[in-house]
Design an enzyme around this catalytic site. Structure first.
Site, mmCIF file in Angstrom:
data_model
loop_
_atom_site.group_PDB
_atom_site.id
_atom_site.type_symbol
_atom_site.label_atom_id
_atom_site.label_comp_id
_atom_site.label_asym_id
_atom_site.label_seq_id
_atom_site.Cartn_x
_atom_site.Cartn_y
_atom_site.Cartn_z
ATOM 1 N N ARG A 166 0.839 -1.201 0.000
ATOM 2 C CA ARG A 166 0.000 0.000 0.000
ATOM 3 C C ARG A 166 0.871 1.246 0.000
ATOM 4 O O ARG A 166 2.016 1.216 0.438
ATOM 5 C CB ARG A 166 -0.961 0.028 1.175
ATOM 6 N N GLU A 265 -6.941 7.408 7.971
ATOM 7 C CA GLU A 265 -5.817 8.170 8.544
ATOM 8 C C GLU A 265 -5.287 9.183 7.525
ATOM 9 O O GLU A 265 -4.995 10.326 7.861
ATOM 10 C CB GLU A 265 -4.702 7.217 8.944
ATOM 11 N N ARG A 269 -5.429 5.774 0.858
ATOM 12 C CA ARG A 269 -4.509 4.641 0.929
ATOM 13 C C ARG A 269 -4.822 3.789 -0.293
ATOM 14 O O ARG A 269 -5.972 3.337 -0.450
ATOM 15 C CB ARG A 269 -4.711 3.832 2.205
ATOM 16 N N CYS A 311 0.818 11.011 9.301
ATOM 17 C CA CYS A 311 1.766 10.499 10.300
ATOM 18 C C CYS A 311 3.182 10.526 9.717
ATOM 19 O O CYS A 311 3.376 10.106 8.565
ATOM 20 C CB CYS A 311 1.409 9.076 10.686
ATOM 21 N N THR A 313 5.547 8.615 10.137
ATOM 22 C CA THR A 313 6.084 7.282 9.823
ATOM 23 C C THR A 313 5.756 6.871 8.389
ATOM 24 O O THR A 313 6.293 5.892 7.891
ATOM 25 C CB THR A 313 5.486 6.214 10.759
ATOM 26 N N ARG A 320 4.068 0.617 2.428
ATOM 27 C CA ARG A 320 4.242 -0.499 3.338
ATOM 28 C C ARG A 320 3.940 -1.771 2.542
ATOM 29 O O ARG A 320 2.826 -1.929 2.042
ATOM 30 C CB ARG A 320 3.293 -0.415 4.549
ATOM 31 N N ARG A 349 4.130 -6.947 13.495
ATOM 32 C CA ARG A 349 2.893 -6.478 14.144
ATOM 33 C C ARG A 349 1.892 -7.617 14.221
ATOM 34 O O ARG A 349 2.060 -8.669 13.598
ATOM 35 C CB ARG A 349 2.283 -5.317 13.330
ATOM 36 N N GLU A 354 -1.108 -2.293 13.637
ATOM 37 C CA GLU A 354 -0.604 -1.586 14.804
ATOM 38 C C GLU A 354 -1.310 -1.956 16.097
ATOM 39 O O GLU A 354 -2.542 -2.071 16.101
ATOM 40 C CB GLU A 354 -0.883 -0.085 14.566
HETATM 41 P P1 ADP Z 1 -1.014 1.380 8.966
HETATM 42 O O1 ADP Z 1 0.287 1.318 8.219
HETATM 43 O O2 ADP Z 1 -1.641 2.737 8.959
HETATM 44 O O3 ADP Z 1 -0.940 0.738 10.303
HETATM 45 P P2 ADP Z 1 -1.728 -0.653 7.153
HETATM 46 O O4 ADP Z 1 -1.508 -0.069 5.833
HETATM 47 O O5 ADP Z 1 -0.674 -1.541 7.742
HETATM 48 O O6 ADP Z 1 -2.064 0.499 8.170
HETATM 49 O O7 ADP Z 1 -3.098 -1.448 7.130
HETATM 50 C C1 ADP Z 1 -3.426 -2.173 8.275
HETATM 51 C C2 ADP Z 1 -4.562 -3.116 7.888
HETATM 52 O O8 ADP Z 1 -4.167 -3.879 6.722
HETATM 53 C C3 ADP Z 1 -4.857 -4.093 8.989
HETATM 54 O O9 ADP Z 1 -6.265 -4.214 9.043
HETATM 55 C C4 ADP Z 1 -4.274 -5.400 8.509
HETATM 56 O O10 ADP Z 1 -5.105 -6.468 8.869
HETATM 57 C C5 ADP Z 1 -4.278 -5.273 6.990
HETATM 58 N N1 ADP Z 1 -3.117 -5.956 6.401
HETATM 59 C C6 ADP Z 1 -1.838 -5.533 6.456
HETATM 60 N N2 ADP Z 1 -1.045 -6.415 5.802
HETATM 61 C C7 ADP Z 1 -1.857 -7.406 5.308
HETATM 62 C C8 ADP Z 1 -1.641 -8.590 4.559
HETATM 63 N N3 ADP Z 1 -0.416 -8.959 4.138
HETATM 64 N N4 ADP Z 1 -2.728 -9.351 4.259
HETATM 65 C C9 ADP Z 1 -3.964 -9.002 4.671
HETATM 66 N N5 ADP Z 1 -4.230 -7.889 5.393
HETATM 67 C C10 ADP Z 1 -3.189 -7.101 5.705
HETATM 68 N N1 DAR Z 2 -0.536 4.609 16.632
HETATM 69 C C1 DAR Z 2 0.396 5.724 16.539
HETATM 70 C C2 DAR Z 2 0.924 5.871 15.092
HETATM 71 C C3 DAR Z 2 2.044 4.920 14.736
HETATM 72 C C4 DAR Z 2 2.276 4.784 13.270
HETATM 73 N N2 DAR Z 2 1.118 4.096 12.623
HETATM 74 C C5 DAR Z 2 0.272 4.759 11.842
HETATM 75 N N3 DAR Z 2 0.505 6.000 11.479
HETATM 76 N N4 DAR Z 2 -0.807 4.159 11.406
HETATM 77 C C6 DAR Z 2 1.541 5.523 17.521
HETATM 78 O O1 DAR Z 2 2.252 6.494 17.750
HETATM 79 O O2 DAR Z 2 1.696 4.426 18.034
#
Ligand code: ADP
Ligand code: DAR
Length: 396
Positions: A166, A265, A269, A311, A313, A320, A349, A354
Site C-alpha cells: 500500500r 488516517e 490509501r 503520520c 512514519t 508499506r 505487528r 498496529e
Molecule cells: P497502517 O500502516 O496505517 O498501520 P496498514 O496499511 O498496515 O495500516 O493497514 C493495516 C490493515 O491492513 C490491517 O487491518 C491489517 O489487517 C491489513 N493488512 C496488512 N497487511 C496485510 C496482509 N499482508 N494481508 C492481509 N491484510 C493485511
Molecule cells: N498509533 C500511533 C501511530 C504509529 C504509526 N502508525 C500509523 N501511522 N498508522 C503511535 O504512535 O503508536
C-alpha cells in the site's frame, strides 16, 4: 489682499486638522488589525495551559514513544507558542501521544506546514524512525523500479497467508484530518469517487461510502482485512475522526485485490493485495494503479520529505509492503523474531496491524522505513527480509 490671505490660512488650518484626524484613524485601524493578526498568530492561554499539563504528564510517564524521547523542555519551550497558517498548534501535533502513552510514535502533522513550523520536533523523530533520515537529507525521486525482478515469496504456500502493498496519498490543496471541515470531507469523497470511476480493466470497481453502509457489510470487510477498523483511539485523540463517517469510504474491484481507503488516517490509501506470496503480481498491480490515478488527480509532494502524510512514519515513499505470515518456530520466541526482523529493517505487528496481537500465529510483517529510499527499495527490503526469515524458519 489681507482678507484673502486670512481665508487661505483658515482653510489650510482646517485641512491640516482633517488630515491629522484621518492619519489618526488610519493608525488606530492599523494597530487594531495588527493586534487582531497578532492575536490570531498567538497561541491562546487555554491551549498553552493544556500544553504545559500534557508536557508534565508525558515527562512523568514511562512512555516509550518517540514523542517523549524528543520533546525535551528546550524543544517544548521553542515550539509551544508557534502556529501554522491553518491555526495548528503543538497541541494538535502531540495530543494523541499525550493521551495514549503507549504510542510508539505519538505525533501527527495536522497540516503539511506543521512539518516545517514544528521541525525541531518532527525532524529528530523522522531521523529515528526512518533509520537515520537527517534534516539535511532529501528523499529520492519516486522510482517504482523493475517490477519483474520480484517474485513469489512462498510458491509452496507453506508460510505466507497473504501479501499486501500500500501507499498513502494526500490531495493537493487540502490539510490533514484535524483541519478538514465536513464540507471538505464530502468534497474530497466526491472527487475521489469520480476519479476512481474512470479506472478500467482489472482495476475497475465501485466506491462504497461508509455513510449508509450496513454494519454487517462494514464488519465483514474489516474482518477480511479489506476495510480500516473504526474508532482507532490514536486517531481519535489526534482529532482525525471528526464528522465520522462523512467523507469516508472504500473503493474496490470485484476481486478485492485493488482497494482505496478514503479519509481514514490519510486522504487516500492505495492498496493491492491477494492471498499467497506472489509479491511481484501484487506490486505490479499497485504500480499500474498509482501511475494511472496520479494522471487524474494532483497529490501533495514535498521536495525534501517526498509524498506527504498525516503520520511522519508514512512520509516519503509512503509504501508499506507486508505479508501475513506464520513462522511457528521463530515466533515461539517473539523477542527473538523481532530482533532478527529488525536486522532486515522489518516491523513485526499483530494480525490486524498496529497495536494488535497475532491471531492463530499470523503476524503482519512489513518494511519499517519509508523515507530515504525509493519505492522499489522499500518493497525489496521487505522481499529480502521475509525470504531470510523463511530461510531461518526452515533451518530450525
Ligand atoms: P497502517 O500502516 O496505517 O498501520 P496498514 O496499511 O498496515 O495500516 O493497514 C493495516 C490493515 O491492513 C490491517 O487491518 C491489517 O489487517 C491489513 N493488512 C496488512 N497487511 C496485510 C496482509 N499482508 N494481508 C492481509 N491484510 C493485511
Ligand atoms: N498509533 C500511533 C501511530 C504509529 C504509526 N502508525 C500509523 N501511522 N498508522 C503511535 O504512535 O503508536
Amino acid at each position: 489682499m489681507i482678507s484673502t490671505l486670512k481665508v487661505l490660512i483658515f482653510v489650510t488650518r482646517k485641512w491640516i486638522r482633517v488630515y491629522a484626524v484621518v492619519c489618526l484613524v488610519v493608525l488606530v485601524y492599523a494597530m487594531a488589525s495588527l493586534d487582531v493578526r497578532k492575536a490570531a498568530a498567538m497561541v491562546d492561554a487555554a491551549t498553552i495551559e493544556k500544553l504545559e499539563a500534557g508536557f508534565s504528564k508525558l515527562q512523568a510517564s514511562d512512555s516509550k514513544s518517540l514523542l517523549k524521547k524528543y520533546l525535551t523542555k528546550e524543544v517544548f519551550d521553542a515550539l509551544k507558542n508557534k502556529k501554522t497558517s491553518f491555526g495548528s498548534t503543538l497541541l494538535d501535533c502531540i495530543q494523541s501521544g499525550v493521551e495514549n502513552l503507549d504510542s510508539g510514535v505519538g505525533i501527527y502533522a495536522p497540516d503539511a506546514e506543521a512539518y516545517t513550523v514544528f521541525a525541531d520536533l518532527f525532524d529528530p523523530i523522522i531521523e529515528d524512525y526512518h533509520n537515520g533520515f537527517k534534516k539535511s537529507d532529501k528523499h529520492p525521486a519516486k522510482n517504482w523500479g523493475d517490477v519483474e525482478t520480484l517474485g513469489n515469496l512462498d510458491p509452496a504456500g507453506e508460510f505466507v497467508v497473504s501479501t499486501r502493498v500500500r501507499c498513502g496519498r494526500s490531495l493537493e490543496g487540502y490539510p490533514f484530518n484535524p483541519c478538514l471541515t465536513e464540507a471538505q470531507y464530502k468534497e474530497m469523497e466526491e472527487k475521489v469517487s469520480t476519479t476512481l470511476s474512470g479506472l478500467e480493466g482489472e482495476l475497475k470497481g465501485t466506491f462504497y461510502p461508509l455513510t449508509g453502509m450496513s454494519k454487517e457489510t462494514q464488519q465483514q470487510l474489516i474482518d477480511d482485512h479489506f476495510l480500516f477498523k473504526e474508532g482507532d483511539r490514536f486517531l481519535q485523540a489526534a482529532n482525525a475522526c471528526r464528522f465520522w463517517p462523512s467523507g469516508r469510504g472504500i473503493y474496490h474491484n470485484e476481486n478485492k485485490t485493488f482497494l482505496v481507503w478514503c479519509n481514514e488516517e490519510d486522504h487516500l490509501r492505495l492498496i493491492s493485495m491477494q492471498m499467497g506470496g506472489d509479491l511481484k503480481q501484487v506490486y505490479k498491480r499497485l504500480v499500474t494503479a498509482v501511475n494511472d490515478i496520479e494522471k487524474r488527480i494532483p497529490f501533495s509532494h514535498d521536495d525534501r520529505l517526498g509524498f506527504l502524510t498525516f503520520c511522519p512514519t508514512n512520509l516519503g515513499t509512503t509504501v508499506r509492503a507486508s505479508v501475513h505470515i506464520k513462522l511457528p518456530k521463530l515466533a515461539a520466541d517473539k523477542a527473538k523474531l523481532e530482533e532478527i526482523a529488525s536486522k532486515y529493517h522489518l516491523q513485526v505487528r499483530g494480525t490486524r496491524g498496529e497495536h494488535t496481537e497475532a491471531e492463530g500465529g499470523v503476524y503482519d510483517i512489513s518494511n519499517k522505513r519509508r523515507m530515504g529510499l525509493t519505492e522499489y527499495d522499500a518493497v525489496k527490503e521487505m522481499y529480502d527480509g521475509i525470504a531470510e526469515l523463511i530461510k531461518i524458519e526452515k533451518s530450525l
